[in-house]
Design an enzyme around this catalytic site. Structure first.
Site, PDB file in Angstrom:
ATOM      1  N   ASP A 130       0.863  -1.185   0.000  1.00 41.73           N
ATOM      2  CA  ASP A 130       0.000   0.000   0.000  1.00 41.73           C
ATOM      3  C   ASP A 130       0.901   1.237   0.000  1.00 41.73           C
ATOM      4  O   ASP A 130       2.125   1.151  -0.193  1.00 41.73           O
ATOM      5  CB  ASP A 130      -1.024  -0.046   1.149  1.00 41.73           C
ATOM      6  CG  ASP A 130      -0.414   0.193   2.527  1.00 41.73           C
ATOM      7  OD1 ASP A 130       0.832   0.361   2.620  1.00 41.73           O
ATOM      8  OD2 ASP A 130      -1.171   0.208   3.513  1.00 41.73           O
ATOM      9  N   HIS A 141       7.258 -31.736   7.664  1.00 35.81           N
ATOM     10  CA  HIS A 141       6.683 -30.404   7.476  1.00 35.81           C
ATOM     11  C   HIS A 141       5.620 -30.416   6.374  1.00 35.81           C
ATOM     12  O   HIS A 141       4.649 -29.663   6.437  1.00 35.81           O
ATOM     13  CB  HIS A 141       7.783 -29.392   7.162  1.00 35.81           C
ATOM     14  CG  HIS A 141       8.834 -29.348   8.211  1.00 35.81           C
ATOM     15  ND1 HIS A 141       8.568 -28.987   9.504  1.00 35.81           N
ATOM     16  CD2 HIS A 141      10.156 -29.671   8.173  1.00 35.81           C
ATOM     17  CE1 HIS A 141       9.675 -29.058  10.225  1.00 35.81           C
ATOM     18  NE2 HIS A 141      10.654 -29.470   9.433  1.00 35.81           N
ATOM     19  N   THR A 165       2.419  -2.077   8.765  1.00 39.46           N
ATOM     20  CA  THR A 165       2.819  -3.117   9.729  1.00 39.46           C
ATOM     21  C   THR A 165       3.126  -4.446   9.065  1.00 39.46           C
ATOM     22  O   THR A 165       3.686  -5.341   9.705  1.00 39.46           O
ATOM     23  CB  THR A 165       1.676  -3.375  10.722  1.00 39.46           C
ATOM     24  OG1 THR A 165       0.519  -3.783   9.968  1.00 39.46           O
ATOM     25  CG2 THR A 165       1.353  -2.132  11.539  1.00 39.46           C
ATOM     26  N   HIS A 221       9.852 -24.611   6.896  1.00 43.11           N
ATOM     27  CA  HIS A 221       8.888 -25.435   7.636  1.00 43.11           C
ATOM     28  C   HIS A 221       7.445 -25.243   7.177  1.00 43.11           C
ATOM     29  O   HIS A 221       6.676 -26.199   7.202  1.00 43.11           O
ATOM     30  CB  HIS A 221       8.980 -25.129   9.134  1.00 43.11           C
ATOM     31  CG  HIS A 221      10.189 -25.725   9.779  1.00 43.11           C
ATOM     32  ND1 HIS A 221      10.351 -25.821  11.149  1.00 43.11           N
ATOM     33  CD2 HIS A 221      11.326 -26.259   9.246  1.00 43.11           C
ATOM     34  CE1 HIS A 221      11.519 -26.385  11.434  1.00 43.11           C
ATOM     35  NE2 HIS A 221      12.131 -26.648  10.293  1.00 43.11           N
ATOM     36  N   CYS A 227       2.954  -3.407   3.884  1.00 41.23           N
ATOM     37  CA  CYS A 227       2.127  -2.259   4.250  1.00 41.23           C
ATOM     38  C   CYS A 227       2.801  -1.641   5.467  1.00 41.23           C
ATOM     39  O   CYS A 227       3.986  -1.906   5.714  1.00 41.23           O
ATOM     40  CB  CYS A 227       0.665  -2.645   4.470  1.00 41.23           C
ATOM     41  SG  CYS A 227       0.323  -3.769   5.830  1.00 41.23           S
TER      42      CYS A 227
HETATM   43  C1  RB5 Z   1      -2.131   2.389   6.548  1.00 49.49           C
HETATM   44  O1  RB5 Z   1      -2.164   3.556   7.289  1.00 49.49           O
HETATM   45  C2  RB5 Z   1      -1.917   1.193   7.447  1.00 49.49           C
HETATM   46  O2  RB5 Z   1      -3.070   0.918   8.171  1.00 49.49           O
HETATM   47  C3  RB5 Z   1      -1.491  -0.006   6.641  1.00 49.49           C
HETATM   48  O3  RB5 Z   1      -0.331   0.291   5.934  1.00 49.49           O
HETATM   49  C4  RB5 Z   1      -1.180  -1.270   7.421  1.00 49.49           C
HETATM   50  O4  RB5 Z   1      -0.313  -1.021   8.472  1.00 49.49           O
HETATM   51  C5  RB5 Z   1      -2.327  -2.093   7.810  1.00 49.49           C
HETATM   52  O5  RB5 Z   1      -2.194  -3.233   8.274  1.00 49.49           O
END
Ligand code: RB5
Length: 149
Positions: A12, A137, A71, A102, A69
């Site tokens: 993203d 596995h 996180t 695995h 993204c």
């Molecule tokens: C975008 O602000 C953020 O929510 C996205 O990049 C991600 O971290 C979502 O899981």
């Protein structure tokens, strides 16, 4: 390295620069980077990018996928909704190796707001350099694939 060297990349808006850096990195390693964007920094929605990348892997067009993204979590959850996708979020190299060896992961997710650039490249290397070990596995991966909602 797998025979199919096509690696799909997507993200993203939170991870565009890191995704492009990873694309350059894997090309230098001898892979083909299939970067499906987005290419511009406008705010976007990670589910559609996770799904698009996952479909490239699930169809066999690409051998593996790397998605990002903020996180790494939301795009990973989205990719894992596609049949045949096994995607893990990794913030260190050990797990990135183990999800290949695995869990036969076919996609790697990274949080661009979690790890720095150098660490991200180490994570990518660990993922791409590892191979599924099969054996016990494979039994477990088969069990995982057999789980239905
Ligand atoms: C975008 O602000 C953020 O929510 C996205 O990049 C991600 O971290 C979502 O899981």
């Amino acid at each position: 390295m797998t025979a199919n060297k096509r690696i799909v990349l997507s993200s993203d808006h939170a991870a565009i620069d890191l995704r492009k850096m990873i694309a350059d990195h894997i090309v230098a390693k001898g892979y083909e980077a299939v970067d499906i964007g987005p290419m511009t920094p406008e705010s976007t929605h990670y589910p559609k990018h996770g799904e698009a990348a996952a479909r490239k892997v699930a169809s066999g067009d690409c051998a593996l996928g790397i998605i990002l993204c903020g996180t790494g979590q939301g795009i990973m959850m989205s990719a894992n909704r596609v049949d045949g996708i096994r995607c893990g979020v990794c913030s260190e190299a050990f797990s990135a190796r183990m999800i290949r060896e695995h869990n036969n992961a076919n996609m790697l997710s990274i949080g661009a707001r979690v790890v720095g650039q150098d660490l991200a490249l180490h994570i990518v290397d660990a993922f791409l350099d590892a191979e599924f070990e099969g054996g016990r596995h494979a039994t477990r991966v088969d069990m995982m694939e057999a789980i239905e909602g």
